[in-house]
Design a protein around this motif. Structure first.
Motif, PDB file in Angstrom:
ATOM      1  N   ALA A 118       3.496  16.322  11.612  1.00 45.80           N
ATOM      2  CA  ALA A 118       2.837  15.184  12.256  1.00 45.80           C
ATOM      3  C   ALA A 118       1.611  14.752  11.457  1.00 45.80           C
ATOM      4  O   ALA A 118       0.890  15.583  10.917  1.00 45.80           O
ATOM      5  CB  ALA A 118       2.428  15.554  13.681  1.00 45.80           C
ATOM      6  N   PRO A 119       1.357  13.440  11.363  1.00 44.85           N
ATOM      7  CA  PRO A 119       0.241  12.947  10.553  1.00 44.85           C
ATOM      8  C   PRO A 119      -1.118  13.248  11.184  1.00 44.85           C
ATOM      9  O   PRO A 119      -1.214  13.633  12.349  1.00 44.85           O
ATOM     10  CB  PRO A 119       0.493  11.434  10.500  1.00 44.85           C
ATOM     11  N   GLN A 120      -2.157  13.036  10.397  1.00 44.05           N
ATOM     12  CA  GLN A 120      -3.532  13.245  10.841  1.00 44.05           C
ATOM     13  C   GLN A 120      -4.184  11.908  11.163  1.00 44.05           C
ATOM     14  O   GLN A 120      -3.672  10.841  10.818  1.00 44.05           O
ATOM     15  CB  GLN A 120      -4.329  13.965   9.754  1.00 44.05           C
ATOM     16  N   PHE A 121      -5.349  11.975  11.782  1.00 46.23           N
ATOM     17  CA  PHE A 121      -6.110  10.769  12.097  1.00 46.23           C
ATOM     18  C   PHE A 121      -6.395   9.987  10.812  1.00 46.23           C
ATOM     19  O   PHE A 121      -6.813  10.542   9.811  1.00 46.23           O
ATOM     20  CB  PHE A 121      -7.436  11.144  12.770  1.00 46.23           C
ATOM     21  N   GLY A 122      -6.132   8.682  10.872  1.00 50.02           N
ATOM     22  CA  GLY A 122      -6.407   7.796   9.743  1.00 50.02           C
ATOM     23  C   GLY A 122      -5.351   7.788   8.658  1.00 50.02           C
ATOM     24  O   GLY A 122      -5.436   6.991   7.716  1.00 50.02           O
ATOM     25  N   GLU A 123      -4.344   8.647   8.736  1.00 53.49           N
ATOM     26  CA  GLU A 123      -3.318   8.724   7.697  1.00 53.49           C
ATOM     27  C   GLU A 123      -2.431   7.480   7.740  1.00 53.49           C
ATOM     28  O   GLU A 123      -1.993   7.047   8.807  1.00 53.49           O
ATOM     29  CB  GLU A 123      -2.481   9.988   7.907  1.00 53.49           C
ATOM     30  N   GLN A 124      -2.162   6.907   6.574  1.00 53.61           N
ATOM     31  CA  GLN A 124      -1.312   5.716   6.474  1.00 53.61           C
ATOM     32  C   GLN A 124       0.144   6.157   6.351  1.00 53.61           C
ATOM     33  O   GLN A 124       0.522   6.840   5.392  1.00 53.61           O
ATOM     34  CB  GLN A 124      -1.708   4.877   5.253  1.00 53.61           C
ATOM     35  N   ILE A 125       0.955   5.776   7.335  1.00 53.24           N
ATOM     36  CA  ILE A 125       2.346   6.222   7.404  1.00 53.24           C
ATOM     37  C   ILE A 125       3.253   5.018   7.648  1.00 53.24           C
ATOM     38  O   ILE A 125       2.789   3.930   7.987  1.00 53.24           O
ATOM     39  CB  ILE A 125       2.543   7.274   8.510  1.00 53.24           C
ATOM     40  N   GLY A 126       4.544   5.237   7.504  1.00 55.68           N
ATOM     41  CA  GLY A 126       5.527   4.190   7.788  1.00 55.68           C
ATOM     42  C   GLY A 126       6.555   4.707   8.774  1.00 55.68           C
ATOM     43  O   GLY A 126       7.568   5.275   8.371  1.00 55.68           O
ATOM     44  N   TRP A 127       6.303   4.525  10.046  1.00 57.09           N
ATOM     45  CA  TRP A 127       7.192   5.045  11.089  1.00 57.09           C
ATOM     46  C   TRP A 127       7.944   3.921  11.789  1.00 57.09           C
ATOM     47  O   TRP A 127       7.396   2.839  12.034  1.00 57.09           O
ATOM     48  CB  TRP A 127       6.383   5.822  12.133  1.00 57.09           C
ATOM     49  N   ALA A 128       9.189   4.197  12.120  1.00 55.53           N
ATOM     50  CA  ALA A 128       9.959   3.391  13.065  1.00 55.53           C
ATOM     51  C   ALA A 128      10.188   4.247  14.302  1.00 55.53           C
ATOM     52  O   ALA A 128       9.823   5.414  14.331  1.00 55.53           O
ATOM     53  CB  ALA A 128      11.282   2.941  12.444  1.00 55.53           C
ATOM     54  N   GLU A 129      10.802   3.693  15.331  1.00 48.15           N
ATOM     55  CA  GLU A 129      11.035   4.243  16.679  1.00 48.15           C
ATOM     56  C   GLU A 129       9.826   3.916  17.550  1.00 48.15           C
ATOM     57  O   GLU A 129       8.716   4.365  17.307  1.00 48.15           O
ATOM     58  CB  GLU A 129      11.264   5.744  16.668  1.00 48.15           C
ATOM     59  N   SER A 130      10.084   3.106  18.573  1.00 49.32           N
ATOM     60  CA  SER A 130       8.991   2.473  19.314  1.00 49.32           C
ATOM     61  C   SER A 130       8.016   3.473  19.927  1.00 49.32           C
ATOM     62  O   SER A 130       6.797   3.325  19.800  1.00 49.32           O
ATOM     63  CB  SER A 130       9.567   1.552  20.394  1.00 49.32           C
ATOM     64  N   ASN A 131       8.517   4.509  20.602  1.00 49.52           N
ATOM     65  CA  ASN A 131       7.584   5.440  21.242  1.00 49.52           C
ATOM     66  C   ASN A 131       6.803   6.241  20.204  1.00 49.52           C
ATOM     67  O   ASN A 131       5.629   6.553  20.404  1.00 49.52           O
ATOM     68  CB  ASN A 131       8.334   6.367  22.217  1.00 49.52           C
ATOM     69  N   ALA A 132       7.465   6.560  19.075  1.00 53.39           N
ATOM     70  CA  ALA A 132       6.796   7.330  18.032  1.00 53.39           C
ATOM     71  C   ALA A 132       5.671   6.526  17.393  1.00 53.39           C
ATOM     72  O   ALA A 132       4.582   7.049  17.126  1.00 53.39           O
ATOM     73  CB  ALA A 132       7.809   7.758  16.974  1.00 53.39           C
ATOM     74  N   VAL A 133       5.928   5.242  17.150  1.00 48.41           N
ATOM     75  CA  VAL A 133       4.910   4.370  16.570  1.00 48.41           C
ATOM     76  C   VAL A 133       3.698   4.279  17.484  1.00 48.41           C
ATOM     77  O   VAL A 133       2.540   4.419  17.050  1.00 48.41           O
ATOM     78  CB  VAL A 133       5.498   2.971  16.326  1.00 48.41           C
ATOM     79  N   VAL A 134       3.945   4.043  18.775  1.00 53.87           N
ATOM     80  CA  VAL A 134       2.857   3.892  19.732  1.00 53.87           C
ATOM     81  C   VAL A 134       2.053   5.185  19.839  1.00 53.87           C
ATOM     82  O   VAL A 134       0.811   5.157  19.883  1.00 53.87           O
ATOM     83  CB  VAL A 134       3.422   3.457  21.102  1.00 53.87           C
ATOM     84  N   VAL A 163       8.795   9.935  -0.599  1.00 51.66           N
ATOM     85  CA  VAL A 163       7.758  10.565   0.222  1.00 51.66           C
ATOM     86  C   VAL A 163       8.456  11.394   1.299  1.00 51.66           C
ATOM     87  O   VAL A 163       9.632  11.162   1.620  1.00 51.66           O
ATOM     88  CB  VAL A 163       6.836   9.504   0.882  1.00 51.66           C
ATOM     89  N   PRO A 164       7.765  12.382   1.894  1.00 51.82           N
ATOM     90  CA  PRO A 164       8.383  13.169   2.976  1.00 51.82           C
ATOM     91  C   PRO A 164       8.896  12.245   4.080  1.00 51.82           C
ATOM     92  O   PRO A 164       8.174  11.367   4.553  1.00 51.82           O
ATOM     93  CB  PRO A 164       7.234  14.049   3.465  1.00 51.82           C
ATOM     94  N   THR A 165      10.143  12.473   4.483  1.00 52.84           N
ATOM     95  CA  THR A 165      10.823  11.553   5.399  1.00 52.84           C
ATOM     96  C   THR A 165      11.557  12.345   6.473  1.00 52.84           C
ATOM     97  O   THR A 165      12.355  13.233   6.160  1.00 52.84           O
ATOM     98  CB  THR A 165      11.826  10.672   4.630  1.00 52.84           C
ATOM     99  N   MET A 207       0.844  -1.192   0.000  1.00 54.88           N
ATOM    100  CA  MET A 207       0.000   0.000   0.000  1.00 54.88           C
ATOM    101  C   MET A 207       0.879   1.241   0.000  1.00 54.88           C
ATOM    102  O   MET A 207       2.081   1.179   0.303  1.00 54.88           O
ATOM    103  CB  MET A 207      -0.871   0.016   1.259  1.00 54.88           C
ATOM    104  N   ASP A 208       0.293   2.392  -0.344  1.00 54.17           N
ATOM    105  CA  ASP A 208       1.011   3.666  -0.298  1.00 54.17           C
ATOM    106  C   ASP A 208       1.059   4.198   1.125  1.00 54.17           C
ATOM    107  O   ASP A 208       0.097   4.051   1.892  1.00 54.17           O
ATOM    108  CB  ASP A 208       0.317   4.709  -1.182  1.00 54.17           C
ATOM    109  N   VAL A 209       2.165   4.818   1.494  1.00 55.64           N
ATOM    110  CA  VAL A 209       2.254   5.583   2.735  1.00 55.64           C
ATOM    111  C   VAL A 209       2.572   7.026   2.378  1.00 55.64           C
ATOM    112  O   VAL A 209       3.241   7.302   1.387  1.00 55.64           O
ATOM    113  CB  VAL A 209       3.319   5.012   3.698  1.00 55.64           C
ATOM    114  N   SER A 210       2.087   7.948   3.211  1.00 56.54           N
ATOM    115  CA  SER A 210       2.237   9.377   2.913  1.00 56.54           C
ATOM    116  C   SER A 210       3.526   9.966   3.450  1.00 56.54           C
ATOM    117  O   SER A 210       3.987  11.003   2.970  1.00 56.54           O
ATOM    118  CB  SER A 210       1.052  10.153   3.493  1.00 56.54           C
ATOM    119  N   GLN A 211       4.102   9.328   4.468  1.00 58.08           N
ATOM    120  CA  GLN A 211       5.345   9.822   5.060  1.00 58.08           C
ATOM    121  C   GLN A 211       6.033   8.688   5.804  1.00 58.08           C
ATOM    122  O   GLN A 211       5.416   7.673   6.140  1.00 58.08           O
ATOM    123  CB  GLN A 211       5.084  10.988   6.001  1.00 58.08           C
ATOM    124  N   VAL A 212       7.322   8.890   6.069  1.00 58.23           N
ATOM    125  CA  VAL A 212       8.140   7.879   6.757  1.00 58.23           C
ATOM    126  C   VAL A 212       8.980   8.573   7.820  1.00 58.23           C
ATOM    127  O   VAL A 212       9.424   9.716   7.625  1.00 58.23           O
ATOM    128  CB  VAL A 212       9.052   7.130   5.756  1.00 58.23           C
TER     129      VAL A 212
END
Length: 571
Positions: free
Chosen positions: A284-300, A231-233, A198-203
């Motif tokens: 920072a992303p919006q509600f429902g936005e599909q993103i690809g994040w790493a870093e445990s606290n950021a993901v949560v 994508v914006p990273t 799938m597409d992600v809007s940011q990483v």
């Protein structure tokens, strides 16, 4: 007597050795020395044991997304486990082994077995992983055995449906770097049982943390192949303050490669944000936005508090998503992967201070493991972003789950209906308090703030609390934060007030990467209000820790002593 069990092969290969097993997951970042393979997490049952050459059996990884980078370092420097056996969904360590296989043609096998097999694994002393089979014994296994030749999964047999753009990446039409990225994405998608991408809007990239030569080698290889993000990273906190590490006395053998690693990701088009709290940025992303994040606290935080959608992506898969703009359609990207599977009943005690939130997060994370929890009992808590940041960071340190729900607080909590219920009370939080307060003395030499990075509102609160107080000359106080927050706090006058008290601000890096001489050699005990850092610090920097609220930490900075007992609300 030898017992043979079948499992699911995640990474091909064979390996055998002494069996090290635990029913507790292990974070390789902050939990395992990337140079030696020794377990440095002083809270873990395998603490001080060497993983090198042994078969490691744990339920799954946990904690930091950088565990993949640590495993890659160990594989390439010869100190990795001979094999890894797990029983739950696990992507962080698996990805480290996959990168070693796909990019460097070295690897170790990773095998997933059934829960009932894993439950009995502690009865054995020796193990062998051969393809999809696990051999267990209490006698040394034959030394001259012939390893099975297990064919690695190819790009064609991973079972993931490809779009036209995926085919273009995989064929090399978009360049060699993107081709490697797509190969790794497909392998991970197959492990996650995703049917498509799938597409992600940011990483957000966590792989910019310097774990050793392999992390730099991987990034510079991509730069050499002409890699550019699509994508914006944003970039996570790196291993040094990029603008100030020389003035801080950081050794060249860390400062130079750590800076070069950051430069490599910037050269690929990533923004030099250098923060472990990307949810504090304007992007920072919006509600429902599909993103690809790493870093445990950021993901949560992204999943739970914002309601954006991301898996807990391991280091190195993050740059693969950035180079392609694609991610596996699985897990928390789907409605089904965001459902709570356990309800945790809690109670906010009368008079609780801000140390309540990391303590509760640590307690809930310890209980739920891989389960996504719905937390009940905080409906009237008025928890704000800073409280949820502290809760989520501590939660992510000890849990494998990528998110949580808090009834009446987080945006998707009202949709949850888990049947199983568990009580998390003051007894669990007192145990967490004891576990996080490891120092044998109340004498404090350093106060640590900003893990995760301080927010603008935390800078404001700190300035208000220290404005008319005098810090002890024998105590250091250091705040880590992102560049954007530091500049905003400087313009608001908060930095000036805090610096007048004696606070030092460090940007770009975070406490999980800081060591001597930023932490003075003479300091034997530090104090922090971060549940995450209180957990990791004993293993990372070899210091005892005192944990407490922000005010308790400031009091310690003024007196040189921490409170000897837990706060009254915890009694």
């Amino acid at each position: 007597m030898e017992v043979v069990c079948d499992g699911k092969r995640l990474v091909a290969g064979s390996g055998q050795g002494e069996l090290l097993s635990s029913q507790v997951g292990l974070s390789f970042w902050g939990g395992v020395d990337p140079l030696t393979g020794t377990v440095i997490d002083q809270h873990h049952p395998l603490r001080n044991r060497s993983l090198a050459g042994r078969v490691l059996a744990i339920p799954s990884g946990r904690g930091s997304c950088s565990g993949s980078g640590v495993l890659l370092e160990l594989i390439l420097n010869g100190h990795a486990p001979a094999a890894i056996v797990i029983c739950e969904r696990e992507e962080i360590l698996t990805l480290g082994a996959l990168v070693a296989e796909v990019v460097f043609e070295q690897s170790i096998p990773v095998l997933r077995v059934k829960q009932e097999v894993f439950a009995d694994i502690g009865k054995y002393q020796y193990a062998r992983v051969a393809g999809s089979r696990l051999h267990l014994s209490n006698e040394p296994l034959e030394a001259d055995w012939q390893p099975e030749t297990a064919r690695p999964a190819s790009d064609e047999d991973v079972g993931v449906r490809l779009d036209v753009i995926d085919e273009a990446f995989l064929s090399g039409q978009q360049g060699k770097a993107a081709q490697i990225a797509m190969r790794l994405l497909l392998r991970m998608a197959a492990i996650q049982e995703a049917e498509s991408l799938m597409d992600v809007s940011q990483v957000h990239i966590d792989g910019c943390i310097y774990t050793g030569p392999a992390s730099l080698r991987f990034a510079q290889m991509l730069v050499g192949l002409g890699a550019r993000v699509r994508v914006p990273t944003t970039l996570n906190a790196i291993s040094v303050d990029k603008r100030g590490w020389r003035a801080q006395g950081i050794a060249e053998d860390l400062g130079v490669p750590a800076s070069a690693l950051a430069d490599a990701y910037v050269a690929m088009g990533a923004q030099p944000s250098f923060t472990c709290a990307p949810y504090l940025l304007d992007s920072a992303p919006q509600f429902g936005e599909q993103i690809g994040w790493a870093e445990s606290n950021a993901v949560v935080y992204a999943n739970s508090v914002i309601g954006a959608r991301t898996m807990k992506y391991p280091d190195y898969l993050d740059i693969c998503m950035a180079l392609t703009g694609r991610a596996p359609l699985a897990g928390c990207h789907l409605d089904a992967g965001r459902q709570a599977t356990v309800a945790l009943e809690v109670e906010m005690p009368t008079g609780a201070d801000d140390s309540f939130w990391p303590l509760l997060g640590y307690s809930c994370g310890s209980v739920c493991g891989n389960d996504i929890p719905l937390i009940l009992g905080l409906e009237k808590s008025a928890a704000g972003p800073d409280e949820l940041k502290a809760f989520g960071a501590a939660f992510a340190t000890v849990a494998a789950a990528p998110m949580f729900h808090i009834a009446g607080v987080t945006p998707e909590a009202n949709e949850q209906r888990p049947e199983r219920r568990v009580r998390v009370g003051l007894g669990e939080m007192r145990r967490a308090w004891d576990e996080l307060n490891t120092a044998a003395t109340i004498e404090v030499g350093l106060v640590s703030f900003g893990n995760p990075h301080f927010s603008f509102s935390e800078c404001a609160r700190l300035a208000a609390l220290v404005q008319e107080r005098i810090k002890s000359a024998d105590v250091e106080m250091i705040v880590t934060c992102g560049r954007a927050v530091h500049e905003a706090a400087r313009q608001a006058g908060y930095v000036e007030v805090a610096e007048a008290f004696g606070v030092r601000f460090v940007t770009d890096t975070c406490w999980c990467m800081l060591g001597e001489p930023v932490i003075p050699l003479a300091v034997r005990t530090l104090m922090t209000n971060s549940g995450k850092y209180a957990h990791y610090a004993p293993g990372l920097v070899g210091r005892g820790v005192r944990f407490g609220s922000m005010i308790a930490c400031i009091d310690a900075a003024c007196s040189g002593k921490a409170n000897e007992h837990e706060p009254a609300w915890l009694l």
